[in-house]
Design a protein around this motif. Structure first.
Motif, PDB file in Angstrom:
ATOM      1  N   GLN A  97       0.875  -1.103   0.022  1.00 61.26           N
ATOM      2  CA  GLN A  97      -0.037  -0.006  -0.012  1.00 61.26           C
ATOM      3  C   GLN A  97       0.809   1.247   0.007  1.00 61.26           C
ATOM      4  O   GLN A  97       1.957   1.323   0.843  1.00 61.26           O
ATOM      5  N   ILE A  98       0.594   2.125  -0.824  1.00 60.02           N
ATOM      6  CA  ILE A  98       1.412   3.440  -0.784  1.00 60.02           C
ATOM      7  C   ILE A  98       0.115   4.700  -0.661  1.00 60.02           C
ATOM      8  O   ILE A  98      -0.724   4.602  -1.312  1.00 60.02           O
ATOM      9  N   PHE A  99       0.382   5.227   0.580  1.00 58.40           N
ATOM     10  CA  PHE A  99      -0.569   6.414   0.775  1.00 58.40           C
ATOM     11  C   PHE A  99       0.256   7.764   0.604  1.00 58.40           C
ATOM     12  O   PHE A  99       1.424   8.090   0.977  1.00 58.40           O
ATOM     13  N   ILE A 100      -0.459   8.896  -0.173  1.00 53.15           N
ATOM     14  CA  ILE A 100       0.038  10.113  -0.340  1.00 53.15           C
ATOM     15  C   ILE A 100      -0.990  11.134  -0.052  1.00 53.15           C
ATOM     16  O   ILE A 100      -2.216  11.041  -0.289  1.00 53.15           O
ATOM     17  N   THR A 101      -0.518  12.415   0.122  1.00 56.24           N
ATOM     18  CA  THR A 101      -1.341  13.593   0.072  1.00 56.24           C
ATOM     19  C   THR A 101      -1.169  14.207  -1.216  1.00 56.24           C
ATOM     20  O   THR A 101       0.056  14.676  -1.229  1.00 56.24           O
ATOM     21  N   SER A 102      -1.886  14.303  -2.098  1.00 61.22           N
ATOM     22  CA  SER A 102      -1.574  14.819  -3.386  1.00 61.22           C
ATOM     23  C   SER A 102      -1.469  16.458  -3.327  1.00 61.22           C
ATOM     24  O   SER A 102      -2.211  17.059  -2.546  1.00 61.22           O
ATOM     25  N   THR A 103      -0.380  17.070  -3.856  1.00 61.67           N
ATOM     26  CA  THR A 103      -0.404  18.353  -3.676  1.00 61.67           C
ATOM     27  C   THR A 103      -0.825  19.156  -5.072  1.00 61.67           C
ATOM     28  O   THR A 103      -0.934  20.226  -5.062  1.00 61.67           O
ATOM     29  N   ILE A 104      -1.632  18.290  -5.844  1.00 59.18           N
ATOM     30  CA  ILE A 104      -2.162  18.839  -7.009  1.00 59.18           C
ATOM     31  C   ILE A 104      -3.761  18.884  -7.215  1.00 59.18           C
ATOM     32  O   ILE A 104      -4.379  18.947  -8.161  1.00 59.18           O
ATOM     33  N   GLY A 105      -4.281  18.377  -5.973  1.00 67.24           N
ATOM     34  CA  GLY A 105      -5.667  17.940  -5.835  1.00 67.24           C
ATOM     35  C   GLY A 105      -6.223  16.807  -6.548  1.00 67.24           C
ATOM     36  O   GLY A 105      -5.279  15.759  -6.418  1.00 67.24           O
ATOM     37  N   ASP A 106      -7.225  16.728  -7.425  1.00 62.33           N
ATOM     38  CA  ASP A 106      -7.656  15.703  -8.189  1.00 62.33           C
ATOM     39  C   ASP A 106      -6.419  15.061  -8.838  1.00 62.33           C
ATOM     40  O   ASP A 106      -5.676  15.851  -9.643  1.00 62.33           O
ATOM     41  N   MET A 107      -6.192  13.615  -9.178  1.00 56.97           N
ATOM     42  CA  MET A 107      -5.182  13.345  -9.955  1.00 56.97           C
ATOM     43  C   MET A 107      -5.863  12.495 -11.111  1.00 56.97           C
ATOM     44  O   MET A 107      -7.012  12.284 -11.230  1.00 56.97           O
ATOM     45  N   PRO A 108      -5.067  12.594 -12.326  1.00 57.84           N
ATOM     46  CA  PRO A 108      -5.494  11.949 -13.322  1.00 57.84           C
ATOM     47  C   PRO A 108      -5.938  10.418 -13.336  1.00 57.84           C
ATOM     48  O   PRO A 108      -5.505   9.618 -12.547  1.00 57.84           O
ATOM     49  N   ASP A 109      -7.123  10.010 -13.703  1.00 59.76           N
ATOM     50  CA  ASP A 109      -7.975   8.872 -13.781  1.00 59.76           C
ATOM     51  C   ASP A 109      -8.121   8.232 -12.342  1.00 59.76           C
ATOM     52  O   ASP A 109      -8.154   7.088 -12.449  1.00 59.76           O
ATOM     53  N   GLN A 110      -8.336   9.228 -11.446  1.00 59.75           N
ATOM     54  CA  GLN A 110      -8.707   8.647 -10.032  1.00 59.75           C
ATOM     55  C   GLN A 110      -9.978   8.060  -9.971  1.00 59.75           C
ATOM     56  O   GLN A 110     -10.856   8.494 -10.745  1.00 59.75           O
ATOM     57  N   TYR A 111     -10.048   7.086  -9.127  1.00 63.51           N
ATOM     58  CA  TYR A 111     -11.444   6.156  -8.998  1.00 63.51           C
ATOM     59  C   TYR A 111     -11.591   5.633  -7.748  1.00 63.51           C
ATOM     60  O   TYR A 111     -10.589   5.693  -7.120  1.00 63.51           O
ATOM     61  N   LEU A 112     -12.926   5.307  -7.438  1.00 66.66           N
ATOM     62  CA  LEU A 112     -12.973   4.723  -6.155  1.00 66.66           C
ATOM     63  C   LEU A 112     -13.684   3.330  -6.413  1.00 66.66           C
ATOM     64  O   LEU A 112     -14.907   3.254  -7.057  1.00 66.66           O
ATOM     65  N   PRO A 113     -13.110   2.223  -6.139  1.00 70.37           N
ATOM     66  CA  PRO A 113     -13.465   0.661  -6.287  1.00 70.37           C
ATOM     67  C   PRO A 113     -14.859   0.567  -5.599  1.00 70.37           C
ATOM     68  O   PRO A 113     -14.983   1.125  -4.341  1.00 70.37           O
ATOM     69  N   GLU A 114     -16.031   0.210  -5.975  1.00 73.47           N
ATOM     70  CA  GLU A 114     -17.197  -0.252  -5.445  1.00 73.47           C
ATOM     71  C   GLU A 114     -17.506  -1.649  -5.410  1.00 73.47           C
ATOM     72  O   GLU A 114     -17.413  -2.329  -6.422  1.00 73.47           O
ATOM     73  N   ARG A 115     -18.159  -2.044  -4.063  1.00 71.71           N
ATOM     74  CA  ARG A 115     -18.377  -3.461  -4.219  1.00 71.71           C
ATOM     75  C   ARG A 115     -19.851  -3.778  -4.883  1.00 71.71           C
ATOM     76  O   ARG A 115     -19.767  -4.586  -5.471  1.00 71.71           O
ATOM     77  N   ASN A 116     -20.644  -2.664  -4.592  1.00 73.32           N
ATOM     78  CA  ASN A 116     -21.903  -2.826  -5.372  1.00 73.32           C
ATOM     79  C   ASN A 116     -22.240  -1.473  -5.835  1.00 73.32           C
ATOM     80  O   ASN A 116     -22.901  -0.620  -5.535  1.00 73.32           O
ATOM     81  N   PRO A 117     -21.603  -1.322  -7.371  1.00 72.90           N
ATOM     82  CA  PRO A 117     -21.685   0.268  -7.662  1.00 72.90           C
ATOM     83  C   PRO A 117     -23.060   0.391  -8.269  1.00 72.90           C
ATOM     84  O   PRO A 117     -23.857  -0.426  -8.568  1.00 72.90           O
ATOM     85  N   ILE A 118     -23.577   1.577  -7.947  1.00 77.65           N
ATOM     86  CA  ILE A 118     -24.690   2.263  -8.266  1.00 77.65           C
ATOM     87  C   ILE A 118     -24.737   2.519  -9.953  1.00 77.65           C
ATOM     88  O   ILE A 118     -23.909   3.045 -10.171  1.00 77.65           O
ATOM     89  N   ILE A 119     -25.846   2.008 -10.386  1.00 76.20           N
ATOM     90  CA  ILE A 119     -25.981   2.087 -11.836  1.00 76.20           C
ATOM     91  C   ILE A 119     -27.278   2.779 -12.095  1.00 76.20           C
ATOM     92  O   ILE A 119     -28.488   2.203 -12.172  1.00 76.20           O
ATOM     93  N   PRO A 120     -27.259   4.143 -12.463  1.00 73.07           N
ATOM     94  CA  PRO A 120     -28.533   4.857 -12.621  1.00 73.07           C
ATOM     95  C   PRO A 120     -29.087   4.393 -13.970  1.00 73.07           C
ATOM     96  O   PRO A 120     -28.299   3.956 -14.969  1.00 73.07           O
ATOM     97  N   SER A 121     -30.520   4.607 -14.060  1.00 68.86           N
ATOM     98  CA  SER A 121     -31.164   4.283 -15.347  1.00 68.86           C
ATOM     99  C   SER A 121     -31.142   5.246 -16.179  1.00 68.86           C
ATOM    100  O   SER A 121     -31.823   5.148 -17.234  1.00 68.86           O
ATOM    101  N   GLY A 122     -31.214   6.446 -15.908  1.00 67.63           N
ATOM    102  CA  GLY A 122     -30.880   7.627 -16.837  1.00 67.63           C
ATOM    103  C   GLY A 122     -30.713   8.789 -16.212  1.00 67.63           C
ATOM    104  O   GLY A 122     -30.460   9.011 -14.794  1.00 67.63           O
ATOM    105  N   TYR A 123     -30.974  10.151 -16.729  1.00 66.29           N
ATOM    106  CA  TYR A 123     -30.821  11.322 -16.064  1.00 66.29           C
ATOM    107  C   TYR A 123     -31.694  11.553 -15.064  1.00 66.29           C
ATOM    108  O   TYR A 123     -32.961  11.145 -15.008  1.00 66.29           O
ATOM    109  N   GLY A 124     -31.045  11.956 -13.956  1.00 65.65           N
ATOM    110  CA  GLY A 124     -31.968  12.320 -12.674  1.00 65.65           C
ATOM    111  C   GLY A 124     -31.991  11.175 -11.779  1.00 65.65           C
ATOM    112  O   GLY A 124     -32.208  11.404 -10.472  1.00 65.65           O
TER     113      GLY A 124
END
Length: 256
Positions: A164-191
């Motif tokens: 595991q490598i942990f960092i405090t980013s000095t640029i804010g959001d990093m390219p292609d960052q993502y949050l793995p989800e066990r049960n990802p929410i999949i919307p059916s459409g706008y709203g």
């Protein structure tokens, strides 16, 4: 020094502007025999580690850590190096954080947890969880991003090596960052931001939480929350969604 007699072992190293801390601890574990008949999805194993970390952080009232492909690559190099030298020192004699420089990663504070011997993310995470210094890195509120690596080598003493490598980013959001989800929410459409197939006040609540930065939406949710299709999530999307729920607008997205 007595020779190591335990099969699994873990180590944690933290670098910050104020403190440098090294801790190596050992835990017992039964030998894990890898089956070549069903090679595991190593990327999925790494993402599962991130999910365990973020579940622990949520339980402690902390923001989740984003996984980042470039940090995963750095973590993979470090896990491969752990096969050669199980230490926070790299085989070339430098500290672990030099891997971040090699990948041109901008960071403030950084920490490393390594472990060996357990074959599953859950067992490995529990090794770290039961060690105060490793746990301290996992629930450190200053970190923003992380990377994970794993190696299986049946011809070595510990076979499984985790990073595991942990960092405090000095640029804010990093390219292609993502949050793995066990049960990802999949919307059916706008709203349909909460993914229940119905656009109603519960979606409005989630959108307002997003605007207050009290909830993180996945990419599909963000797309469906963009109710005016301007590429950003703002109060304009909340107004459009509200009017749709009230029946003022017939369809979403609403564009002028």
């Amino acid at each position: 020094m007595k020779p190591y007699s335990m099969f699994s072992r873990i180590a944690s190293f933290v670098i910050s502007s104020a403190i440098a801390l090294l801790c190596i601890s050992f835990t017992s574990d039964s030998e894990n025999v890898y089956s070549t008949e069903a090679e595991p999805d190593f990327a999925a194993l790494c993402d599962e580690i991130v999910m365990y970390v973020n579940e622990a952080r949520e339980a402690n009232g902390l923001q989740p850590l984003y996984a980042v492909p470039v940090l995963n690559c750095a973590g993979q190099v470090r896990s491969e190096e752990s096969v050669v030298l199980f230490s926070h020192d790299r085989p070339d004699g430098t500290f672990f954080n030099t891997i971040l420089d090699e990948f041109n990663i901008s960071y403030g504070n950084a920490a490393e947890n390594i472990a060996a011997g357990s074959s599953t993310p859950e067992e490995t995470f529990n090794q770290w969880k039961n060690s105060p210094n490793h746990w301290g890195s996992i629930i450190n509120p200053t970190y923003t991003h992380m990377g994970v690596g794993v190696v299986y080598d049946p011809d070595t003493k510990y076979r499984w090596y985790w990073e595991q490598i942990f960092i405090t980013s000095t640029i804010g959001d990093m390219p292609d960052q993502y949050l793995p989800e066990r049960n990802p929410i999949i919307p059916s459409g706008y709203g349909d931001i909460n993914g229940d197939g119905i656009v109603n006040c519960f979606d409005m609540i989630m959108l307002r939480k997003k605007l207050c930065d009290s909830v993180i939406l996945n990419d599909l949710q963000l797309e469906c929350a963009d109710c005016v299709q301007d590429g950003v999530i703002t109060s304009a999307d909340a107004r459009a969604l509200h009017k749709y729920i009230l029946g003022v607008y017939d369809t979403l997205p609403f564009t002028i």
